[in-house]
Design a protein around this motif. Structure first.
Motif, mmCIF file in Angstrom:
data_model
loop_
_atom_site.group_PDB
_atom_site.id
_atom_site.type_symbol
_atom_site.label_atom_id
_atom_site.label_comp_id
_atom_site.label_asym_id
_atom_site.label_seq_id
_atom_site.Cartn_x
_atom_site.Cartn_y
_atom_site.Cartn_z
ATOM 1 N N VAL A 65 26.588 12.078 6.560
ATOM 2 C CA VAL A 65 25.242 12.403 7.044
ATOM 3 C C VAL A 65 24.522 11.082 7.224
ATOM 4 N N SER A 66 24.004 10.824 8.405
ATOM 5 C CA SER A 66 23.279 9.579 8.660
ATOM 6 C C SER A 66 21.846 9.886 9.041
ATOM 7 N N CYS A 67 20.945 9.048 8.544
ATOM 8 C CA CYS A 67 19.543 9.173 8.925
ATOM 9 C C CYS A 67 19.060 7.811 9.375
ATOM 10 N N THR A 68 18.277 7.769 10.429
ATOM 11 C CA THR A 68 17.617 6.507 10.738
ATOM 12 C C THR A 68 16.216 6.567 10.159
ATOM 13 N N ILE A 69 15.810 5.408 9.652
ATOM 14 C CA ILE A 69 14.524 5.302 8.951
ATOM 15 C C ILE A 69 13.895 3.967 9.339
ATOM 16 N N ALA A 70 12.663 3.756 8.928
ATOM 17 C CA ALA A 70 12.034 2.458 9.186
ATOM 18 C C ALA A 70 12.756 1.378 8.386
ATOM 19 N N ALA A 71 12.940 0.209 8.998
ATOM 20 C CA ALA A 71 13.664 -0.872 8.328
ATOM 21 C C ALA A 71 13.017 -1.220 6.986
ATOM 22 N N THR A 72 11.709 -1.134 6.933
ATOM 23 C CA THR A 72 11.020 -1.500 5.694
ATOM 24 C C THR A 72 11.317 -0.523 4.555
ATOM 25 N N ASP A 73 11.819 0.657 4.896
ATOM 26 C CA ASP A 73 12.145 1.646 3.865
ATOM 27 C C ASP A 73 13.576 1.529 3.368
ATOM 28 N N CYS A 74 14.353 0.650 3.996
ATOM 29 C CA CYS A 74 15.803 0.677 3.778
ATOM 30 C C CYS A 74 16.191 0.466 2.310
ATOM 31 N N ASP A 75 15.651 -0.574 1.686
ATOM 32 C CA ASP A 75 16.054 -0.860 0.307
ATOM 33 C C ASP A 75 15.723 0.296 -0.621
ATOM 34 N N ARG A 76 14.535 0.849 -0.415
ATOM 35 C CA ARG A 76 14.097 1.950 -1.255
ATOM 36 C C ARG A 76 15.008 3.173 -1.048
ATOM 37 N N ALA A 77 15.360 3.406 0.205
ATOM 38 C CA ALA A 77 16.226 4.551 0.518
ATOM 39 C C ALA A 77 17.588 4.383 -0.151
ATOM 40 N N ILE A 78 18.150 3.197 -0.036
ATOM 41 C CA ILE A 78 19.478 2.962 -0.620
ATOM 42 C C ILE A 78 19.434 3.150 -2.135
#
Ligand code: ASP
Ligand code: MG
Length: 590
Positions: A395-408
């Motif tokens: 499952v892939s989601c695209t998100i704002a780059a600034t959210d990436c670390d938090r998402a991971i």
């Protein structure tokens, strides 16, 4: 001396003559200097017959008693095969799952294997015997050590798990087809036998290959690096090897992963381009991605959402480095796609500050809640999801780059993954870009219109489906937002099994209104056609080739969804078979 595990399916042991033929092959394998463990299914359609008998007595028979009943099928076969092998002068011994020590969860009718004790099998092998093991069954780890079964088709799982536990040099699955084919030969007689396929491709082709080889078996082979081959019981042909890269060492306790997610992956430096409101007709996607391919733009995710007022939105992601080229192509072709009717600037959206996060794992097959869990986790971390694309094992989601670390971080914590990895994947660079094509006629499209564009909506909606045990795939969120009563809304669509569609609509309708969503619409007259190939990662233009072939056959694409090694299109059901044939031909697979 090599240790081999052979598995024979129901058809291969369907009669006394066939059991004799299996016994001969077994003896030949031993004479060639191998130690041999043989796993068998119930004869022919025995299991179906037993299920039917129980249903004559109860519409909801106890799952414990069903396991006791169904396990008898395999027990007949092990005894008969051992007798046949002994008759040829070769010592053999039959063992039930419990006698081998195939220990499972206590979940009747769908138990997962926890552990296999190798001692008894090894002792009999040392005595020079062929060990004949009942597939599909085990014994529960806790409580009263009851008989359990692994779920229909489970003897593949037994065989590969035994091969892993015994560290066998190969697991050979004997069946009534010559191996894995490029597509369903009943629809496309020109389908070709594959000499090899990667485990990931096999899993993504679950709808095509599951009848030949159970996905759980593929997953174990992949996790433990078991060399696995599928071949015909009737011939000596080499069959199809299922290959995977050598995995890191892994404990044999908790053998079948209890976890649904194996990895959290991400890709940064991504950009998204969306072309809005293109006419809903054959050829649009082919033109767009054809133009991008000619400019050597390597496209990653593609989603095309359901149409609204006869137009579609198509969105795709590229690496940031290609954004200028991709944007130029999109802007140049947009007026053409729009029949020169609309001002172009409103129709091409570019976002160059996005990232992609994915969860990956074969364990999500057949577990409806995993995608919903991901969406919920992201929502709780305050991460808004822009695009969603799903396949069997990702499952892939695209998100704002600034959210990436938090998402991971949130995903790693939720799914208990210690390290995330950058997606770049070069391990199958030489694999063909299209290995096989699958047609799924068992899907319906489910759309939830006018979903308020706020955090957590995807989690809510898909959580409801998961709670009702409804599996879904190809989730797509539209690009365009429409303002309804001052609220920005998007449409969300997915595909579900046809048998689940009415239920899905019913449970969603109850909640959708409360959540402020619009109508829930089901369309059963669809087909899903997919191409799978590990090599498409490094080959621009594969998607374009698929879309162009469909356009040439005047087949309109209603939805597109992609993952790293798979591209799926939803088309009209009446055109499904035509679509399959067209694509199979277009990639020269015949
Ligand atoms: N006999 C079981 C079934 O029919 C298991 C198997 O054949 O793999 O599902
Ligand atoms: Mg089978």
């Amino acid at each position: 001396m090599a240790l081999i595990v052979q598995k024979y399916g129901g058809t291969s042991v369907g009669s006394a003559e066939r059991i004799q033929a299996v016994a001969r092959r077994v003896v030949e394998t031993v004479k060639a200097g191998n130690d041999l463990v043989v796993v068998v299914s119930a004869m022919g359609k025995t299991t179906d017959g037993l299920v039917k008998l129980a249903r004559e007595l109860s519409s909801q028979p106890s799952r414990r008693e069903m396991d006791v009943l169904l396990a008898t099928g395999e027990q007949v076969t092990i005894a008969l095969l051992s007798i046949a092998i002994q008759e040829l002068g070769q010592p053999a011994i039959s063992l039930t799952g419990a006698q081998v020590g195939i220990v499972t969860e206590a979940e009747h009718s769908r138990a997962r294997i926890l552990e296999i004790a190798p001692d008894r099998v090894e002792r009999h092998l040392k005595e020079g015997k062929v060990v004949v093991v009942a597939g599909f069954q085990g014994v529960s780890a806790t409580g009263d050590r009851d008989i359990t079964t692994l779920g229909r088709g489970g003897s593949d799982t037994s065989a590969v798990a035994l091969a892993a536990a015994l560290k066998a040099s190969a697991c050979e699955i004997y069946t009534d087809v010559p191996g894995i084919l490029t597509t369903d030969p009943r629809i496309v007689p020109a389908a070709q036998l594959l000499t090899e396929i990667t485990a990931d491709e096999m899993l993504e082709l679950a709808s095509l290959g599951a009848k030949v080889l159970h996905p759980r078996a593929v997953e174990i082979a992949k996790n433990y690096g078991v060399p696995l081959v599928v071949r015909s019981s009737w011939t000596d042909d080499p069959g199809t090897w299922v290959v995977s890269p050598v995995p890191p060492p892994r404990s044999l306790t908790g053998l079948e992963i209890a976890r649904s997610v194996d990895a959290v992956e991400f890709a940064v430096n991504q950009a998204k381009i969306a072309i809005l409101q293109v006419p809903d007709r054959a050829g649009i996607a082919g033109q767009l991605f054809g133009a991008l391919a000619r400019e050597h733009v390597d496209v990653d995710l593609i989603v095309q959402s359901i149409h609204e007022g006869n137009t579609n939105d198509i969105a795709f992601t590229v690496n940031k480095q290609s954004i200028e080229r991709a944007q130029a192509v999109a802007e140049a072709i947009s007026p053409v796609l729009h029949d020169h009717l609309n001002p172009i600037d409103a129709q091409v959206l570019v976002a160059d500050d996005i990232a992609k996060v994915s969860i990956v794992g074969a364990g999500m097959i057949g577990r409806p809640g995993v995608a919903a869990q991901m969406f919920k986790t992201l929502a709780e971390a305050g991460v808004n999801i822009q695009m969603i694309s799903t396949s069997e094992i990702k499952v892939s989601c695209t998100i704002a780059a600034t959210d990436c670390d938090r998402a991971i971080a949130a995903l790693c914590q939720q799914f208990e993954i210690s390290t995330s990895s950058n997606e770049i994947d070069t391990k199958y660079i030489t694999a063909p870009s299209v290995r096989g094509v699958a047609l799924d006629l068992d899907r319906a499209r489910l759309a939830i219109l006018q979903v308020p564009d706020r955090l957590g909506m995807a989690a809510e909606l898909f959580g409801i489906l998961a709670a009702n045990n409804i599996s879904l795939d190809a989730i797509i969120q539209s690009q365009r937002t429409r303002i309804i009563a001052g609220v920005a809304t998007r449409d969300i669509a997915c595909t579900v099994a046809q048998g689940d569609a009415a239920d899905a609509k019913r449970v969603l309708e109850a909640s959708a209104a409360q959540l402020g969503c619009g109508a829930v619409v089901v369309d059963e007259s669809i087909a899903k056609v997919s191409i799978v190939g590990a090599g498409m990662v490094s080959n621009p233009g594969v998607a374009a080739q698929m879309f162009t072939a469909l356009a040439a056959a005047e087949i309109n694409i209603q939805m597109i969804s992609t993952s790293e090694i798979k591209i799926s299109c939803v088309v009209a059901r009446s055109q499904g078979i035509d679509a399959l044939k067209t694509i199979h031909r277009a990639f020269g697979l015949g």
